[in-house]
Design a protein around this motif. Structure first.
Motif, PDB file in Angstrom:
ATOM      1  N   VAL A  61       0.871  -1.189   0.000  1.00 45.45           N
ATOM      2  CA  VAL A  61       0.000   0.000   0.000  1.00 45.45           C
ATOM      3  C   VAL A  61       0.904   1.233   0.000  1.00 45.45           C
ATOM      4  O   VAL A  61       2.100   1.131   0.233  1.00 45.45           O
ATOM      5  N   GLU A  67      -1.611  11.630   5.468  1.00 47.04           N
ATOM      6  CA  GLU A  67      -2.375  10.627   6.223  1.00 47.04           C
ATOM      7  C   GLU A  67      -1.698  10.291   7.549  1.00 47.04           C
ATOM      8  O   GLU A  67      -2.277   9.626   8.402  1.00 47.04           O
ATOM      9  N   SER A  85      -8.400  -0.504   6.039  1.00 51.10           N
ATOM     10  CA  SER A  85      -9.169   0.202   5.005  1.00 51.10           C
ATOM     11  C   SER A  85      -8.317   0.402   3.752  1.00 51.10           C
ATOM     12  O   SER A  85      -8.809   0.322   2.631  1.00 51.10           O
ATOM     13  N   LYS A  86      -7.011   0.627   3.938  1.00 50.49           N
ATOM     14  CA  LYS A  86      -6.102   0.751   2.785  1.00 50.49           C
ATOM     15  C   LYS A  86      -6.063  -0.543   1.970  1.00 50.49           C
ATOM     16  O   LYS A  86      -6.107  -0.519   0.743  1.00 50.49           O
ATOM     17  N   ALA A  88      -8.320  -2.891   1.930  1.00 50.60           N
ATOM     18  CA  ALA A  88      -9.642  -3.129   1.339  1.00 50.60           C
ATOM     19  C   ALA A  88      -9.826  -2.292   0.074  1.00 50.60           C
ATOM     20  O   ALA A  88     -10.373  -2.757  -0.926  1.00 50.60           O
ATOM     21  N   GLU A  89      -9.315  -1.044   0.089  1.00 52.52           N
ATOM     22  CA  GLU A  89      -9.394  -0.154  -1.090  1.00 52.52           C
ATOM     23  C   GLU A  89      -8.708  -0.784  -2.292  1.00 52.52           C
ATOM     24  O   GLU A  89      -9.139  -0.646  -3.423  1.00 52.52           O
ATOM     25  N   LYS A  90      -7.612  -1.464  -1.993  1.00 49.74           N
ATOM     26  CA  LYS A  90      -6.773  -2.050  -3.045  1.00 49.74           C
ATOM     27  C   LYS A  90      -7.495  -3.218  -3.715  1.00 49.74           C
ATOM     28  O   LYS A  90      -7.340  -3.454  -4.904  1.00 49.74           O
TER      29      LYS A  90
END
Lengths: 91, 223
Positions: A61, A67, A85-86, A88-90
């Protein structure tokens, strides 16, 4: 908790174990409220920079400058939630 | 144990130190250290490896990069090119037959020597981490800084990063540098067991890792 979440959790614990030189048992005892930056004297800015870079490498990531704030690094729970969350975004 | 070697510098030759086990043996290993703080964090592990190599009949040399440790040269005058030239000179001076480069040392090691590279690091990653440390510590002190703007300023005027006064040429060099591995064996951290010591917030010894590294070096240079 999904597999992805638990992978992120175990990867983060492994990295903290490497950075802090703590045994896996001690890091396994970290919970969401365990304090990081500010509570662990060995985590200075250089160590935090190393920690974030290693997280980027192992979780694939990118963490942007803006951030990274005090809140993100305040506790294990905050850092883990951010990384989950990072990841999951990927996906 | 402490050897010196003549090193080219901006003001002519200067003497630099190396930690050395030199009994005039056939196999002579030059160890090119990691860069910046990683050199301190990995030094004890490497010195313990050198002791084991000595017992196994191998000479080894761990030179200071100019501008680092006991060096009289200014850190701000250094560049990757200067470190490359210095490590080539150290290799010639000590008659190195083999090389072990560690992390960012892979950016400046004499790549014509056979040997090994432990977890080579890219210049860009090293620079990014230093910039990040500066931004984090500025934020802690209540100042807002931005990596991209710092980098831009550093390319022309140099930059202080984590206490290191980096000249413009070092910044520019690091930005794009990749390791110059040419047939050397790449050793991954997982082969040593345990976490990489360069990640450690505090320098530490790791006798098992030193033993594993010595075994890998011996197996490699014997073949």
């Amino acid at each position: 908790m999904s597999d992805t979440e638990s992978d992120t959790d175990s990867t983060l614990r492994a990295i903290l174990s490497d950075v802090l030189g703590l045994s896996p048992d001690r890091v396994a005892a970290f919970d969401a409220s365990t304090g990081l930056f500010g509570d662990l004297p060995e985590l200075d800015s250089m160590a935090v920079a190393g920690l974030l870079t290693e997280i980027e490498d192992r979780l694939d990531v990118v963490i942007e400058d803006d951030e990274v704030d005090g809140e993100l690094l305040e506790s294990y729970g905050n850092l883990l939630a951010f990384l989950e969350s990072k990841v999951a975004e990927k996906a | 144990m402490i050897a010196s070697w003549p090193c080219p510098g901006p003001h002519g030759q200067s003497e630099e130190y190396a930690f050395a086990f030199d009994r005039g043996r056939m196999v002579r290993l030059l160890i090119v250290p990691a860069l910046f703080d990683e050199a301190n964090r990995t030094r004890r592990m490497l010195v313990d490896t050198m002791r084991l190599l000595d017992e196994a009949g191998v000479d080894s040399f761990l030179p200071d990069l100019p501008g680092c440790n006991e060096s009289l040269q200014a850190f701000s005058a250094q560049s990757l090119h200067a470190w490359r030239r210095a490590m080539a000179q150290a290799a010639r001076h000590f008659g190195a037959t083999d090389v072990l480069a560690v992390r960012g040392g892979a950016l400046v090691f004499p790549h014509t020597l056979p040997g090994l590279v432990l977890e080579p690091a890219k210049g860009g990653s090293i620079l990014r981490q230093l910039l990040r440390a500066r931004v984090i510590s500025a934020r802690e002190a209540g100042r807002q800084e931005d990596s991209a703007a710092l980098l831009e300023a550093g390319r022309s005027g140099g930059l202080e990063l984590a206490g290191w006064h980096c000249g413009a040429s070092l910044i520019a060099g690091l930005e794009t540098a990749t390791s110059q591995i040419e047939g050397q064996r790449i050793v991954s951290q997982s082969e040593l067991g345990g976490g990489g010591l360069w990640l450690r917030a505090e320098p530490a010894a790791a006798t098992e890792q030193s033993a594993a590294l010595a075994q890998i070096v011996l197996a490699e240079i014997a073949t």
